[in-house]
Write a protein that holds these residues in place. Structure first.
Motif, PDB file in Angstrom:
ATOM      1  N   THR A   1       0.821  -1.210   0.000  1.00  0.00           N
ATOM      2  CA  THR A   1       0.000   0.000   0.000  1.00  0.00           C
ATOM      3  C   THR A   1       0.856   1.262   0.000  1.00  0.00           C
ATOM      4  O   THR A   1       0.590   2.198  -0.763  1.00  0.00           O
ATOM      5  CB  THR A   1      -0.923  -0.005   1.223  1.00  0.00           C
ATOM      6  N   LYS A   2       1.859   1.298   0.831  1.00  0.00           N
ATOM      7  CA  LYS A   2       2.661   2.519   0.959  1.00  0.00           C
ATOM      8  C   LYS A   2       3.529   2.748  -0.270  1.00  0.00           C
ATOM      9  O   LYS A   2       3.816   3.903  -0.615  1.00  0.00           O
ATOM     10  CB  LYS A   2       3.494   2.451   2.237  1.00  0.00           C
ATOM     11  N   THR A   3       3.955   1.676  -0.900  1.00  0.00           N
ATOM     12  CA  THR A   3       4.727   1.842  -2.136  1.00  0.00           C
ATOM     13  C   THR A   3       3.857   2.436  -3.228  1.00  0.00           C
ATOM     14  O   THR A   3       4.279   3.331  -3.967  1.00  0.00           O
ATOM     15  CB  THR A   3       5.312   0.496  -2.583  1.00  0.00           C
ATOM     16  N   VAL A   4       2.618   1.945  -3.354  1.00  0.00           N
ATOM     17  CA  VAL A   4       1.700   2.495  -4.352  1.00  0.00           C
ATOM     18  C   VAL A   4       1.409   3.962  -4.053  1.00  0.00           C
ATOM     19  O   VAL A   4       1.395   4.811  -4.949  1.00  0.00           O
ATOM     20  CB  VAL A   4       0.395   1.674  -4.394  1.00  0.00           C
ATOM     21  N   ASP A   5       1.189   4.260  -2.785  1.00  0.00           N
ATOM     22  CA  ASP A   5       0.952   5.653  -2.397  1.00  0.00           C
ATOM     23  C   ASP A   5       2.143   6.533  -2.779  1.00  0.00           C
ATOM     24  O   ASP A   5       1.973   7.655  -3.276  1.00  0.00           O
ATOM     25  CB  ASP A   5       0.702   5.717  -0.890  1.00  0.00           C
ATOM     26  N   LEU A   6       3.344   6.013  -2.573  1.00  0.00           N
ATOM     27  CA  LEU A   6       4.546   6.781  -2.919  1.00  0.00           C
ATOM     28  C   LEU A   6       4.643   6.998  -4.424  1.00  0.00           C
ATOM     29  O   LEU A   6       4.953   8.103  -4.883  1.00  0.00           O
ATOM     30  CB  LEU A   6       5.787   6.048  -2.406  1.00  0.00           C
ATOM     31  N   LEU A   7       4.359   5.948  -5.220  1.00  0.00           N
ATOM     32  CA  LEU A   7       4.448   6.076  -6.676  1.00  0.00           C
ATOM     33  C   LEU A   7       3.455   7.105  -7.205  1.00  0.00           C
ATOM     34  O   LEU A   7       3.784   7.911  -8.086  1.00  0.00           O
ATOM     35  CB  LEU A   7       4.213   4.714  -7.329  1.00  0.00           C
ATOM     36  N   VAL A   8       2.238   7.079  -6.683  1.00  0.00           N
ATOM     37  CA  VAL A   8       1.238   8.062  -7.123  1.00  0.00           C
ATOM     38  C   VAL A   8       1.663   9.468  -6.720  1.00  0.00           C
ATOM     39  O   VAL A   8       1.527  10.426  -7.500  1.00  0.00           O
ATOM     40  CB  VAL A   8      -0.151   7.717  -6.543  1.00  0.00           C
ATOM     41  N   SER A   9       2.204   9.608  -5.523  1.00  0.00           N
ATOM     42  CA  SER A   9       2.641  10.921  -5.054  1.00  0.00           C
ATOM     43  C   SER A   9       3.770  11.464  -5.913  1.00  0.00           C
ATOM     44  O   SER A   9       3.787  12.653  -6.263  1.00  0.00           O
ATOM     45  CB  SER A   9       3.092  10.826  -3.591  1.00  0.00           C
ATOM     46  N   LEU A  10       4.737  10.608  -6.283  1.00  0.00           N
ATOM     47  CA  LEU A  10       5.848  11.038  -7.130  1.00  0.00           C
ATOM     48  C   LEU A  10       5.368  11.401  -8.526  1.00  0.00           C
ATOM     49  O   LEU A  10       5.841  12.374  -9.123  1.00  0.00           O
ATOM     50  CB  LEU A  10       6.908   9.944  -7.206  1.00  0.00           C
ATOM     51  N   ALA A  11       4.418  10.602  -9.062  1.00  0.00           N
ATOM     52  CA  ALA A  11       3.890  10.910 -10.394  1.00  0.00           C
ATOM     53  C   ALA A  11       3.149  12.244 -10.385  1.00  0.00           C
ATOM     54  O   ALA A  11       3.249  13.034 -11.332  1.00  0.00           O
ATOM     55  CB  ALA A  11       2.959   9.789 -10.852  1.00  0.00           C
ATOM     56  N   TYR A  12       2.411  12.499  -9.329  1.00  0.00           N
ATOM     57  CA  TYR A  12       1.657  13.753  -9.227  1.00  0.00           C
ATOM     58  C   TYR A  12       2.610  14.945  -9.223  1.00  0.00           C
ATOM     59  O   TYR A  12       2.406  15.927  -9.947  1.00  0.00           O
ATOM     60  CB  TYR A  12       0.810  13.734  -7.957  1.00  0.00           C
ATOM     61  N   VAL A  13       3.651  14.869  -8.396  1.00  0.00           N
ATOM     62  CA  VAL A  13       4.601  15.977  -8.310  1.00  0.00           C
ATOM     63  C   VAL A  13       5.312  16.183  -9.646  1.00  0.00           C
ATOM     64  O   VAL A  13       5.490  17.306 -10.117  1.00  0.00           O
ATOM     65  CB  VAL A  13       5.619  15.713  -7.181  1.00  0.00           C
ATOM     66  N   SER A  14       5.710  15.069 -10.274  1.00  0.00           N
ATOM     67  CA  SER A  14       6.407  15.165 -11.557  1.00  0.00           C
ATOM     68  C   SER A  14       5.537  15.826 -12.608  1.00  0.00           C
ATOM     69  O   SER A  14       5.994  16.672 -13.388  1.00  0.00           O
ATOM     70  CB  SER A  14       6.835  13.771 -12.016  1.00  0.00           C
ATOM     71  N   ALA A  15       4.261  15.453 -12.653  1.00  0.00           N
ATOM     72  CA  ALA A  15       3.351  16.040 -13.642  1.00  0.00           C
ATOM     73  C   ALA A  15       3.041  17.489 -13.306  1.00  0.00           C
ATOM     74  O   ALA A  15       3.009  18.354 -14.188  1.00  0.00           O
ATOM     75  CB  ALA A  15       2.065  15.224 -13.709  1.00  0.00           C
ATOM     76  N   ALA A  16       2.819  17.770 -12.027  1.00  0.00           N
ATOM     77  CA  ALA A  16       2.438  19.128 -11.634  1.00  0.00           C
ATOM     78  C   ALA A  16       3.567  20.124 -11.848  1.00  0.00           C
ATOM     79  O   ALA A  16       3.321  21.304 -12.118  1.00  0.00           O
ATOM     80  CB  ALA A  16       1.999  19.141 -10.170  1.00  0.00           C
ATOM     81  N   GLU A  17       4.821  19.634 -11.759  1.00  0.00           N
ATOM     82  CA  GLU A  17       5.966  20.544 -11.875  1.00  0.00           C
ATOM     83  C   GLU A  17       6.690  20.394 -13.206  1.00  0.00           C
ATOM     84  O   GLU A  17       7.807  20.903 -13.374  1.00  0.00           O
ATOM     85  CB  GLU A  17       6.915  20.316 -10.705  1.00  0.00           C
ATOM     86  N   GLY A  18       6.065  19.693 -14.166  1.00  0.00           N
ATOM     87  CA  GLY A  18       6.561  19.672 -15.527  1.00  0.00           C
ATOM     88  C   GLY A  18       7.822  18.891 -15.761  1.00  0.00           C
ATOM     89  O   GLY A  18       8.625  19.267 -16.621  1.00  0.00           O
ATOM     90  N   SER A  19       8.046  17.791 -15.043  1.00  0.00           N
ATOM     91  CA  SER A  19       9.272  17.015 -15.212  1.00  0.00           C
ATOM     92  C   SER A  19       9.009  15.597 -15.686  1.00  0.00           C
ATOM     93  O   SER A  19       9.915  14.763 -15.675  1.00  0.00           O
ATOM     94  CB  SER A  19      10.049  16.965 -13.881  1.00  0.00           C
ATOM     95  N   MET A  20       7.804  15.287 -16.074  1.00  0.00           N
ATOM     96  CA  MET A  20       7.503  13.923 -16.486  1.00  0.00           C
ATOM     97  C   MET A  20       8.066  13.663 -17.882  1.00  0.00           C
ATOM     98  O   MET A  20       7.919  14.456 -18.790  1.00  0.00           O
ATOM     99  CB  MET A  20       5.990  13.672 -16.457  1.00  0.00           C
ATOM    100  N   GLU A  21       8.726  12.505 -18.016  1.00  0.00           N
ATOM    101  CA  GLU A  21       9.330  12.115 -19.284  1.00  0.00           C
ATOM    102  C   GLU A  21       8.792  10.767 -19.705  1.00  0.00           C
ATOM    103  O   GLU A  21       8.007  10.140 -18.997  1.00  0.00           O
ATOM    104  CB  GLU A  21      10.857  12.053 -19.126  1.00  0.00           C
ATOM    105  N   ASP A  22       9.247  10.304 -20.871  1.00  0.00           N
ATOM    106  CA  ASP A  22       8.857   8.981 -21.328  1.00  0.00           C
ATOM    107  C   ASP A  22       9.295   7.933 -20.306  1.00  0.00           C
ATOM    108  O   ASP A  22      10.345   8.065 -19.688  1.00  0.00           O
ATOM    109  CB  ASP A  22       9.507   8.678 -22.683  1.00  0.00           C
ATOM    110  N   PRO A  23       8.486   6.862 -20.140  1.00  0.00           N
ATOM    111  CA  PRO A  23       7.233   6.611 -20.862  1.00  0.00           C
ATOM    112  C   PRO A  23       6.091   7.453 -20.320  1.00  0.00           C
ATOM    113  O   PRO A  23       5.934   7.599 -19.112  1.00  0.00           O
ATOM    114  CB  PRO A  23       6.976   5.123 -20.591  1.00  0.00           C
ATOM    115  N   LEU A  24       5.304   7.986 -21.247  1.00  0.00           N
ATOM    116  CA  LEU A  24       4.152   8.803 -20.884  1.00  0.00           C
ATOM    117  C   LEU A  24       2.873   7.989 -21.051  1.00  0.00           C
ATOM    118  O   LEU A  24       2.811   7.048 -21.843  1.00  0.00           O
ATOM    119  CB  LEU A  24       4.103  10.053 -21.767  1.00  0.00           C
ATOM    120  N   PRO A  25       1.834   8.351 -20.325  1.00  0.00           N
ATOM    121  CA  PRO A  25       0.576   7.600 -20.396  1.00  0.00           C
ATOM    122  C   PRO A  25      -0.247   7.968 -21.626  1.00  0.00           C
ATOM    123  O   PRO A  25      -1.381   8.429 -21.521  1.00  0.00           O
ATOM    124  CB  PRO A  25      -0.130   7.983 -19.098  1.00  0.00           C
TER     125      PRO A  25
END
Length: 1145
Positions: free
Chosen positions: A525-549
């Protein structure tokens, strides 16, 4: 029913016996209606008296005899003794009627054995009694006799293809059976196993054991079909596959002692089913035998009988009902209260909701279970689609596995003959075999059973299939997990992933081809929570790279104005430059260019992901939903049922976040395994990222360094920290540490920057995030990795003040450190850990720190547990758990067979001429004859007048058609009629398609369903009202077989669920099954198989049995059938097939 008995003086004088005596002298008739006018306790006593009379008359049923029966010590109890025809006792059972005043309509029945020791199969019979419906005592005893007979009966034979034709010998009837009394459903009269089959299986099994695999056989479908299994302990795979890779692929692989199991089904009673060239044998083709493969995990070398049967079952039922819906409404109301706590942005403490949480009961692990894991779906599709073709190409062209796979994929892509493809691509095909031969020098691949096998020698199917499975599992990261083609990339991930095809990406996420999202949510559970949190920050702050959804076909609501700085897909005009704030290339005004479609949604590929993530509930809420207890036989909770208003795109996005992470991230829960003397505000995770062989490359570099440097011999590795802004970690945990982007400058050269002092990374480079996912439980703000590096600082790009390393194979990430909010249950991380001495898996080992390059926090040296210790301890524990396989009776019979003995099945085949094989006659098969005359004497008969009357108001056939659908329907129709004509009896078949109703329109069929279990209520209702069958109309769409047909009952009318009915029949006469919707339908389904599932659904007594309405003569209309189907689909969130309204109008 007529019973023969010898008359004695005592029996003649018995008053009850006199009432049963007939004028024929010596024949006693049991009148089933004699006591029907009684009820309650009087009926109970009268029925018990009659059974005592039957016992005196030596009553027999299902090959068993009623030895004794009498009243028990308690009120409402009676004791039954059972023996076989030879007089050998079988068991003695005590039955108890819960309340005799309710007998025989609504009482409950309980029973227990009076024998001290009975078999597990008889125990299962006793346990099933409580689930039986209320019925009179005679019917109760008959049903129990039937179950006991099935439990103690020998097994039905497997039909074997003979390699030599037998000679006629009509006098050979040594194994025929003579029964004084036998009903048409007698299951006790079964012949013994033909030794020819066992001898053939023994040869294959012995060769399989010689390859260190364990074969097995499991019977299904009442004994007339079987499943072959092959297995190996998972721990043995660690000798050829890196253990860290196994844990990354699925944590369940090494979480406990278990076996990797391959189940092979679809034989339909025939063995062998393959010719020497890998094609199906002629007898197998006649009965449409089609092999199917299932891959999973089991604590034993093979799963139990019921578990294997469930695993190979092609169709399933969704059995939610009105009571479930009412319960779900209550749970939803409680869930909404829970949401209020998470959505309260003013509540900075993120307090737990004050609602009472359900207690999750621990279930006893099933030692015979068969569990799927993350790669099951991919491996099964590979085996089902490609295995036999690849074997055929190998046998025909003399290729290896890799070359045959290349030939198969090219043949499929070009749609040409394999001969033409091989001629044009011979160099490519042979190069693949050479490459794998070279690869086998560094990887341990399984033995190839086809290598060196001449074309005239038979194929060992179980050994060949399992060897191919192990080979592909070993090489799984080199192939696309969806299309199974070789990946043409320089970067190899730790976990299997997809190629760059958008179609593969869509199937990977939409069709659950990757890791189980549900499993990860429940157990990590906590690993999934961490992954979602990191993805959110990456997307919100414009640093998301490939692979993209992107390329996943996601449809979402229009978000309105996209805030500046949030991630949007490249075709929106924004880029993530990697330095500073996000800069738009072509700034967009307040209006967004995406336009909603007719469904009010827009393509997700053109929008940002932040808004979609904000709609997701907390991960802990998802876990609680998935852990809800359900009744046996009902579907497990699904994520999409948590909030019906949530768009499917949100769940797909969550699946992408979890499944696209190719790293292994594990929360450290043992205080003794933590890095010591580290700031207690940093939560610690284990981190493994990179290719499966990255560990081997790193060890090779360490050994090479030790050979060059004396100091490296004493201190082989160094440890250093890498800090980076939180927005970058979504990409780092997918690709590892690389340096293609310049974020903070490269004053000391190009490479990965690492610091020996944690404070440098934590304080300067691990820049805190300015955003957070509102439902995050951990709320990470800073992130740092602790990496292990080769101790050759003189070969680094720079070694002071920082380590700058250009060769990333010299770096292995070991720990991920997260700073954020700590939950109460994680209290051990908020205080100094106890003085380490040992863990549950043995003494703790710490890394020897090079005094020239100490790893410190603010100048203080820290203690780092050896990262290999935990994994080695797990491997040692799993190795110690391995036990010798204890074969069951079926497998022991195969291995203990004397191959020199004369085959019993061959001797029985002599003089029989052509034998019946599943209703087909073939001279090449040995077959054990059983007297089936009763089946034909008591067969079901078609009533043409009854059907014609039901079709007087029949609607016209569908008006849309296509060539593809017409061809598919012609083939399906031929198979239907062929199976109907070849059936041993219509009663056994269970359905009937009247030939006289086959008109000139292929898109409308009439099928009768009949011969239900006589003990279930619907069968009793049909018999009571003299109804010959249930008449179905099947209407096919022009997109068949891609889209499912529409099934509806014409007559009789069933009792609706809201009035006490059941059987999964909607109020409009359609069937409430997911396999008839776009969600559950597969083009491979056949109409006979679907009819079987519908019959099982109607026969299902849970949650309530199907019953006929008092208005059963009123036929269903098409409009109410369609309305009922749509209501059921809406209730269960199923997708109604497109064009359904046109199909039924």
């Amino acid at each position: 029913m007529v019973l023969t008995r010898t008359r004695t003086e005592s029996s003649i004088d018995d008053p009850v016996t006199k009432r049963q005596k007939t004028e024929s002298g010596g024949m006693w008739v049991y009148d089933v209606n004699k006591n029907s006018h009684l009820k309650g306790r009087r009926r109970f006593k009268a029925d018990l008296q009659d059974l005592e009379v039957l016992c005196a008359a030596e009553y027999e049923a299902h090959g068993l005899r009623l030895k004794t029966i009498g009243a028990g010590e308690d009120d409402g109890s009676f004791v039954v003794g059972i023996e076989n025809k030879q007089g050998k006792p079988v068991m003695e059972v005590s039955f108890l009627i819960s309340d005799t005043s309710e007998y025989p309509k609504s009482h409950s029945l309980f029973c227990h054995s009076l024998d001290p020791d009975i078999s597990s199969r008889l125990e299962a019979v006793l346990e099933s009694v409580v689930d039986q419906p209320a019925r009179p005592m005679k019917d109760m005893v008959d049903s129990f006799f039937s179950s006991v007979a099935a439990a103690v009966a020998p097994k039905a034979p497997i039909q074997v293809r003979s390699d030599s034709e037998g000679e006629d010998d009509e006098d050979d009837d040594s194994d025929t059976f003579d029964y004084d009394y036998m009903e048409d459903d007698d299951v006790g009269a079964v012949s013994v196993e033909p030794k020819a089959v066992l001898s053939l299986l023994q040869t294959n099994f012995v060769d399989t054991v010689g390859s260190s695999f364990q074969p097995g056989l499991t019977r299904i479908s009442g004994g007339d079909d079987f499943v072959l299994s092959v297995s190996v302990p998972v721990i043995s795979l660690a000798q050829s596959i890196p253990p860290r890779a196994l844990m990354a692929w699925d944590r369940r692989l090494l979480s406990e002692s278990q076996h990797l199991v391959l189940l092979i089904s679809g034989f339909r009673g025939i063995y062998p089913v393959l010719e020497n060239d890998g094609t199906y044998t002629q007898p197998a083709q006649k009965i449409s035998a089609t092999l199917s493969f299932k891959v999973g995990l089991s604590p034993r070398y093979k799963p139990g009988n019921e578990q294997a049967r469930e695993a190979v079952r092609k169709h399933g039922l969704i059995v939610a009902d009105a009571e479930d819906e009412y319960r779900e409404q209550l749970e939803k109301a409680a869930l909404e209260k829970e949401y209020e706590y998470y959505d309260d942005e003013d509540n900075q403490e993120y307090m737990e909701p004050a609602v009472e949480q359900p207690v999750v009961e621990e279930e006893e692990p099933d030692p015979e279970r068969f569990d799927r894991f993350s790669l099951s779906s991919s491996l099964e599709s590979l085996l089902d689609q490609a295995f036999l073709r690849v074997v055929q190409y190998r046998r025909k062209f003399g290729l290896g596995w890799a070359g045959a796979e290349v030939l198969y994929h090219e043949t499929e892509k070009l749609q040409q003959t394999p001969e033409d493809v091989l001629a044009a691509s011979f160099q490519v095909v042979t190069a693949a075999d050479k490459e794998e031969a070279q690869l086998s020098r560094t990887l341990t691949l399984p033995h190839d059973p086809l290598a060196g096998l001449s074309k005239g020698e038979p194929i060992n199917l179980p050994l060949t299939a399992f060897s191919y499975l192990i080979r592909r599992l070993t090489l799984c990261t080199k192939y696309c997990i969806v299309c199974h083609n070789k990946l043409n990339t320089d970067y190899e991930a730790l976990k299997p992933y997809v190629c760059d095809s958008k179609l593969c990406s869509y199937q990977y996420y939409s069709m659950n081809r990757g890791p189980s999202l549900e499993y990860e949510i429940i157990h990590n559970t906590k690993t999934v929570d961490l992954l979602v949190s990191l993805a959110y920050v990456s997307a919100a702050e414009g640093s998301m790279e490939d692979p993209l959804p992107v390329g996943m076909g996601l449809r979402v609501q229009h978000p309105g104005v996209v805030p500046v700085g949030q991630f949007v897909a490249p075709n929106r005009g924004y880029v993530a430059p990697g330095t500073g704030a996000l800069a738009p290339v072509d700034p967009i005004g307040p209006e967004t260019p995406a336009r909603p479609g007719v469904d009010g949604l827009v393509d997700f590929d053109t929008l940002n992901i932040v808004q979609v993530l904000d709609t997701l509930p907390p991960i802990e809420v998802m876990k609680k939903h998935l852990l809800k207890k359900v009744q046996v036989g009902k579907s497990k909770p699904k994520l999409k049922d948590l909030d019906p208003n949530l768009l499917p795109a949100a769940w797909l996005l969550l699946r992408w976040i979890v499944c696209s992470c190719t790293a292994l991230i594990e929360e450290i829960t043992d205080p003794n395994e933590l890095i010591q003397d580290l700031d207690m505000n940093w939560k610690q995770f284990r981190l493994t990222v990179g290719a499966p062989d990255a560990e081997a490359k790193f060890k090779h570099a360490v050994q090479d360094a030790a050979n060059k440097d004396l100091n490296a011999q004493n201190y082989p590795v160094l440890y250093a920290f890498h800090g980076s802004p939180l927005k970058n970690w979504h990409s780092i945990v997918r690709h590892g540490l690389w340096y293609r982007q310049i974020t903070h400058g490269r004053a000391y050269g190009n490479g990965v920057y690492l610091a020996k002092d944690a404070q440098t990374s934590m304080g300067h480079y691990a820049v805190a995030s300015r955003t957070a996912w509102k439902h995050s439980a951990s709320c990470p703000s800073n992130c740092v990795a602790l990496a292990e590096v080769v101790n050759r600082p003189q070969e680094f790009v720079s070694s002071s003040p920082y380590f700058v390393i250009a060769d990333t194979t010299w770096i292995v990430c070991r720990y991920l450190l997260i700073k954020g909010i700590t939950q109460p249950e994680d209290a051990f991380t908020n205080k100094p850990a106890p003085t380490p001495s040992a863990t549950a898996t043995g003494p703790i080992r710490y890394v020897s720190i090079d005094p020239l390059h100490k790893t410190v926090v603010s100048g203080k040296t820290i203690q780092i547990p050896d990262p290999t210790h935990q994994l080695e301890s797990v491997l040692q524990q799993r190795q110690a758990d391995v036990l010798e396989n204890i074969l069951d009776e079926e497998d022991m019979a195969i291995f203990s067979l004397d191959p020199t003995a004369e085959s019993q099945s061959q001797s029985q085949s002599k003089g029989k001429g052509k034998q019946a094989v599943n209703g087909h006659y073939d001279g090449d098969h040995d077959y054990m004859d059983i007297d089936d005359d009763d089946d034909y004497l008591d067969d079901w008969n078609h009533d043409a007048d009854y059907v014609q009357r039901a079709l007087e108001t029949f609607m016209p056939p569908p008006f849309e058609s296509t060539n593809g659908a017409s061809m598919a329907l012609q083939k399906e129709l031929r198979l239907m009629l062929k199976e109907q004509d070849n059936a041993k009896s219509l009663k056994e078949l269970g359905w009937y398609m009247p030939p006289e109703l086959l008109g000139d329109n292929l898109y409308q069929w009439i099928v009768e369903m009949h011969s239900f279990d006589p003990d279930i209520p619907i069968a009793q209702d049909l018999r009571k009202n003299n109804i010959n069958s249930i008449i179905f109309e099947i209407r096919f769409p022009p997109t068949f077989p891609i889209a499912p047909p529409f099934f509806r009952i014409i007559t009789p009318r069933f009792l609706p669920f809201i009035h006490g009915g059941g059987g999964h029949v909607t109020g409009g006469g359609s069937i409430c099954m997911d396999l008839l919707t776009s969600n559950g339908w597969l083009p491979s389904y056949t109409i006979p198989a679907v009819l079987m599932q519908i019959k099982l659904a109607i026969s299902n007594l849970e949650p309530r049995p199907a019953r006929l309405s008092s208005q059963w003569r009123t036929p269903y209309t098409v409009s109410e059938s369609l309305a009922g189907f749509k209501r059921a689909a809406a209730t269960h969130n199923w997708t109604v097939p497109e064009g359904l309204d046109r199909l039924v109008r």
